[in-house]
Design an enzyme around this catalytic site. Sequence first.
Site, PDB file in Angstrom:
ATOM      1  CG  ASN A 135      -2.064   0.867   0.975  1.00  0.00           C
ATOM      2  OD1 ASN A 135      -3.005   0.593  -0.038  1.00  0.00           O
ATOM      3  ND2 ASN A 135      -2.232   2.174   1.681  1.00  0.00           N
ATOM      4  CD  GLU A 137      -0.491   6.249   1.721  1.00  0.00           C
ATOM      5  OE1 GLU A 137      -1.542   5.345   2.022  1.00  0.00           O
ATOM      6  OE2 GLU A 137       0.375   6.294   2.548  1.00  0.00           O
ATOM      7  CG  ASN A 195       0.379  -3.245   4.371  1.00  0.00           C
ATOM      8  OD1 ASN A 195       0.971  -3.050   5.148  1.00  0.00           O
ATOM      9  ND2 ASN A 195      -0.292  -2.486   3.665  1.00  0.00           N
ATOM     10  CD  GLU A 196      -3.165  -0.890   6.326  1.00  0.00           C
ATOM     11  OE1 GLU A 196      -3.131  -0.037   7.041  1.00  0.00           O
ATOM     12  OE2 GLU A 196      -3.511  -0.507   4.967  1.00  0.00           O
ATOM     13  CE1 TYR A 264      -1.502   6.346   9.256  1.00  0.00           C
ATOM     14  CE2 TYR A 264      -2.297   4.074   9.431  1.00  0.00           C
ATOM     15  CZ  TYR A 264      -1.337   4.812   9.112  1.00  0.00           C
ATOM     16  OH  TYR A 264      -0.203   4.211   8.563  1.00  0.00           O
ATOM     17  CD  GLU A 309       0.956   0.936   8.419  1.00  0.00           C
ATOM     18  OE1 GLU A 309       0.086   1.826   8.055  1.00  0.00           O
ATOM     19  OE2 GLU A 309       1.074   0.100   7.498  1.00  0.00           O
TER      20      GLU A 309
END
Length: 1022
Positions: A135, A137, A195-196, A264, A309
């Site tokens: 991911n 970004e 990931n995620e 987040y 994270e």
Amino acid sequence: MLISKTVLSGLALGASFVGVSAQQNSTRWPLHDNGLTDTVEWDHYSFLINGQRHFVFSGEFHYWRIPVPELWRDLLEKIKAAGFTAFSIYNHWGYHSPKPGVLDFENGAHNFTSIMTLAKEIGLYMIIRPGPYVNAEANAGGLPLWTTTGAYGKLRDNDPRYLEALTPYWANISKIIAPHLITNDGNVILYQIENEYAEQWLDEETHEPNTSGQEYMQYLEDVARENGIDAPLIHNLPNMNGHSWSKDLSNATGNVDVIGVDSYPTCWTCNVSECASTNGEYIPYLKLTYPQISYFKELSPTQPSFMPEFQGGSYNPWGGPQGGCPDDLGPDFANLFYRNLISQRVSAISLYMLYGGTNWGWHASTDVATSYDYSSPISENRKLIEKYYETKVLTQFTKIAQDLSKVDRLGNSTKYSSNPAVSVAELRNPDTGAAFYVTQHEYTPSGTVEKFTVKVNTSEGALTIPQYGSQITLNGHQSKIIVTDFKFGSKTLLYSTAEVLTYAVIDGKEVLALWVPTGESGEFTVKGVNSAKFADKGRTANIEIHPGTNNVTVSFMQRSGMSLVELGDGTRIVLLDRSAAHVFWSTPLNNDPAEAGNNTVLVHGPYLVRSAKLEGCDLKLTGDIQNSTEVSIFAPKSVCSVNWNGKKTSVKSAKGGVITTTLGGDAKFELPTISGWKSADSLPEIAKDYSATSKAWVVATKTNSSNPTPPAPNNPVLYVDENDIHVGNHIYRATFPSTDEPPTDVYLNITGGRAFGYSVWLNSDFIGSWLGTATTEQNDQTFSFSNATLSTDEDNILVVVMDNSAHDLRDGALNPRGITNATLIGPGSYSFTEWKLAGNAGFEDHLDPVRAPLNEGSLYAERVGIHLPGYEFDEAEEVSSNSTSLTVPGAGIRVFRTVVPLSVPQGLDVSISFRLTAPSNVTFTSAEGYTNQLRALLFVNGYQYGRFNPYIGHQIDFPVPPGVLDYNGDNTIAVTVWSQSVDGAEIKVDWNVDYVHETSFDMNFDGAYLRPGWIEERREYA
């Protein structure tokens, strides 16, 4: 959570509570390992490394976002200096694999092995996250762009085509990492799978298995194990909505050893509206009540509360504010949110990001532009900002607070506090009785000033603290951790209302650093000693000393700077305000990541202390200085001299084991003026006499697309990725015959991602542009031929130039890029005779492997290498020496190039950024209203280090690091300017010094290998 009855019933003696708690928990929480090694273990409380518990405080950086291996040391030294025990990296399959079956772990920054050896050398544990999807970004989330064609299935599942594609990367990167695992005397402690990816269940409630997802995860785990990975395997769930991969919940296929969750709470982007569906309405500082405790209790009760994270900042999307969004993510955010995690008994945290870096080339996903500063503690230009220092005062504490790695949460209530506006969470170590009381506003968005006392339970009974001095203060968006029965060396701090920063044992005596903001009160009690004195001669003390039978209590009002209190047995207490705490460094004399208090010197004053070494009686310190700085050093009395960055310093005083000296001066550096520009056309392809026959061109012949979004059937497949072209600006060249009743328009449907755009020419005549927006990913539009001259006796040539912003993330990686439909419109029936696409030089066989595969697009200037050092710019036109602007008359693309020398003196860290501006008669409003409609690319020594779209993205400053810049030689600067309007375009290019520091770091390293020059083969792609 209800407050413990033990506390409510009068705060019973800690000793009696400790015994019961220890007995209960010793039988309740099993100690786990992965069955392959017990070097890393874990339980309900925390990770254990070599049998020792750790509060793991980590932060993320991405080596591929700073493609200069020499600078990785700079970052890791800054991470180590702040007190972090670990750091984390993503690897990037797409960066390492330019084409199927080809891997590059050797050229330039593709060789990341030095990061792992540096982790060992410097003394940091390492969490490694190789993907294969990350991911981040990143373009397509880090997947190779050759996988985005649809030929490998939907991706991230058990499709044999996808597994076969990823296996070479996954097996090889596992082999590369394996020698650096902690089981092989390295420092890599955890290895993340995917990931995620919350895809274990088709139905979360019934646990109906998702066979595809489970088999995919298990395959990744098996291949990693087969190739030497015996460290614990971890995974990070994207949020608290899923319950995948936990061994505590099931024995289903694909489970990892330790599961964590990402968070987040403010928003992962500066555009907070994008997070509303996950986080709800955005209210600054509100999202502190995430139910981490209940979630971890459900998901992983016998595992540590682990956040792979946690928000270290936010990315700045297209259209976001210039400079990002640091206001709500600054020092107050770090102070409040990170302490709040501790209040929820989280014992393993990794900040995303600790250093963000730069989306140079086309590394970014379609969501973001060039900067990936992320409002991180270490800024994009490597500067330590206030947020770094505010984070540091906590990470220094968690490193030496060994009892914090095993705590139960006994309560969370305003009943601990004398002020109902203040809430307190009590954490207590069941073995030692040490406690940590985390205080914050009950309503966390409140920024009021609140004063209060706290009821605490100590080994000497129930107390209300402070006992003598003024009340504790919360001023604004702040939190404080109040400790009781806190061990430092052989001493015990019964309590302190000032926060603990760090400590060291020097010459057998403890030196404890406490901090509280200027003008606020603090109070502490040390056991085992009954006297104290204020040790700063010549300064007026605002301090009260209260001797006890077997302890001494000191109450004080914090003054500006640093003060010293000496206890009767030689223990020293350093009192610091916030500014002084920010530059108070606890620097180990060895490289043990677990070093906490021993073999350490304490240094106050410098901007950065990188390392300390004691050789005989010589203390050798390295670090960075902003200006002339008064420095105090707490070191062994045996020290006879101090060296700073290799030079012996003049010691002013060396009394009582405190050495004082003055370091540095006012370092300065001035940049030369950027001048001597030369210019040439970078869009010769629109000319009718241009011959599209070089190696740059591919004829589109494929008639069936593998993409799940098929193109219109009236043309061959014009998706760039299915023609082995993947990033940057793309050029299409189509022909259609002349007829008696010619077409009047062309309809185009093009997909390029957010902020993309395109322009169209017919027979060299400009017929229009789609300018793009910050959110639009696809555009369909009809362009009239009324402004062009159609040929009457030969083929007509249509040229489309498009800006491929990037590939989307997650499932969107398969969204096509390129032309979906191109249809001629008019009174008759028409079709194109031929379509050609220009690729980058070499297509997937890149001519520049050091900077590849995400650096270059298909513009003429890039293909032939005008942006590279050593290119002979014979076709250039001189730009007037009086001009401060680079201009393009009319619609088209030009390249501007100059060479500027630099000579940066040894011993300086000079940060340089380029500033690109485009004058307009309006501010950032809309593309249509902006009179300077352009897209520009900045190249520095061949690296594309800036994408400038003034009417869409608001970034104007582009930091470029040493190594990309040659600090002692010539620098080739090139700018391609694409005017999307008949009115032409104007751009101004300048550069600035962001900061100058005196440093021990060698910024004059030989980086020539990172800047390969032009080669003759480039001419074949004209």
